[in-house]
Design a protein around this motif. Sequence first.
Motif, PDB file in Angstrom:
ATOM      1  N   LYS A 191       0.545  -1.310   0.064  1.00  0.00           N
ATOM      2  CA  LYS A 191      -0.091  -0.278  -0.089  1.00  0.00           C
ATOM      3  C   LYS A 191       0.681   1.023   0.142  1.00  0.00           C
ATOM      4  O   LYS A 191       0.695   1.918   0.389  1.00  0.00           O
ATOM      5  N   THR A 192       2.113   1.310  -0.923  1.00  0.00           N
ATOM      6  CA  THR A 192       2.771   2.142  -0.698  1.00  0.00           C
ATOM      7  C   THR A 192       2.835   2.713  -2.945  1.00  0.00           C
ATOM      8  O   THR A 192       2.124   2.103  -3.513  1.00  0.00           O
ATOM      9  N   ARG A 205       2.197   6.796   1.115  1.00  0.00           N
ATOM     10  CA  ARG A 205       1.427   5.674   1.018  1.00  0.00           C
ATOM     11  C   ARG A 205      -0.056   5.982   1.270  1.00  0.00           C
ATOM     12  O   ARG A 205      -0.182   7.235   0.782  1.00  0.00           O
ATOM     13  N   ARG A 207      -4.316   4.854   0.691  1.00  0.00           N
ATOM     14  CA  ARG A 207      -5.525   3.808   2.003  1.00  0.00           C
ATOM     15  C   ARG A 207      -6.893   4.751   1.154  1.00  0.00           C
ATOM     16  O   ARG A 207      -7.008   5.670   1.164  1.00  0.00           O
ATOM     17  N   TYR A 223       7.971   3.672   5.071  1.00  0.00           N
ATOM     18  CA  TYR A 223       6.818   2.747   4.725  1.00  0.00           C
ATOM     19  C   TYR A 223       6.983   1.237   4.547  1.00  0.00           C
ATOM     20  O   TYR A 223       7.836   1.413   3.298  1.00  0.00           O
ATOM     21  N   THR A 228       2.345  -0.148   7.209  1.00  0.00           N
ATOM     22  CA  THR A 228       1.131   0.136   6.521  1.00  0.00           C
ATOM     23  C   THR A 228       0.087  -0.674   7.165  1.00  0.00           C
ATOM     24  O   THR A 228      -1.130  -0.554   7.809  1.00  0.00           O
ATOM     25  N   ASP A 231      -0.923   0.331  11.312  1.00  0.00           N
ATOM     26  CA  ASP A 231      -1.715   1.530  11.008  1.00  0.00           C
ATOM     27  C   ASP A 231      -3.256   1.809  10.649  1.00  0.00           C
ATOM     28  O   ASP A 231      -3.969   2.003  10.853  1.00  0.00           O
ATOM     29  N   ASP A 232      -3.107   0.264  10.007  1.00  0.00           N
ATOM     30  CA  ASP A 232      -4.627   0.008   8.798  1.00  0.00           C
ATOM     31  C   ASP A 232      -5.697  -0.925   9.657  1.00  0.00           C
ATOM     32  O   ASP A 232      -7.306  -0.857   9.556  1.00  0.00           O
TER      33      ASP A 232
END
Length: 268
Positions: A191-192, A205, A207, A223, A228, A231-232
């Motif tokens: 997801k970067t 990154r 989202r 990242y 990620t 974080d998500d």
Amino acid sequence: MPAVSAPAFAAGADLAAAMGQQPQQFQGQPSPQAQAQPQGQPRSQGQLPAQEAMGAEWDPAQDPMPVSAMSPAADAVRSAQAVAAEWADDLKAAGRAVATRAAGAGEAHPVRKKRSVVGVVVVSVVAVIALACVAFAAFLAWDRWGAYDDAADMQGIWQANGSASTVVVDGEQIQLTDDVAYDYEIDPFAKTITFSLGNMEGQGRYRFSPDRKQLVITDGTGYSWLSTLMDDIPWRVQSLQDELAGVEGAGKEAASGEEDGRTILDRP
């Protein structure tokens, strides 16, 4: 009965005398000892009439057992009966003890059964929690990597949040204006995103919101797929709670400008 002559009787008497025995008396003729003993006088204990007449000890083959000889046997029988009665009492006591222990074991069985039921409940609860965790992890993995195509969802017309300007994204560039366009490349697993403009390059990154109608790009380096993901996860859990609660705009972020290094794009 034939008559016995005197010589025959004398010969019989002589033969008996030679053998050390008393001459046999004819039926009905009392012996000299019996005649000498007065009537009604008790005889000595342990002797029978024939023994008293012969002056011999008691012979069990000839006469019944005397009362004095039967007393020890009777005592032995009574002793054996007493021992047998004691054994019977001991066996009864042992049987009662076994029955008592069996009853105690039967009373303790429900406790063991209760403990086993509690253990089964605990194991079942732990298994349910473990299955729920596995199911949630599988859902997150599917929602993050398997449910959508990030490259396809990123393309299209976006509107910069809080402004009237539009951003067009195709498969190679992010066009901010007619004269400014960034080349970009995404890593759907981590997801970067990396982008470049001339000699300038940047990283960050991205989202998507749960409804895929908002795209947030955060500038920054370092990242990775793990950072990620960490974080998500809390963000996705919170967005799921908001969705279940019916909160409008669950998982979406409000406009805050670009001072924090974020670019928020919404579908018009």
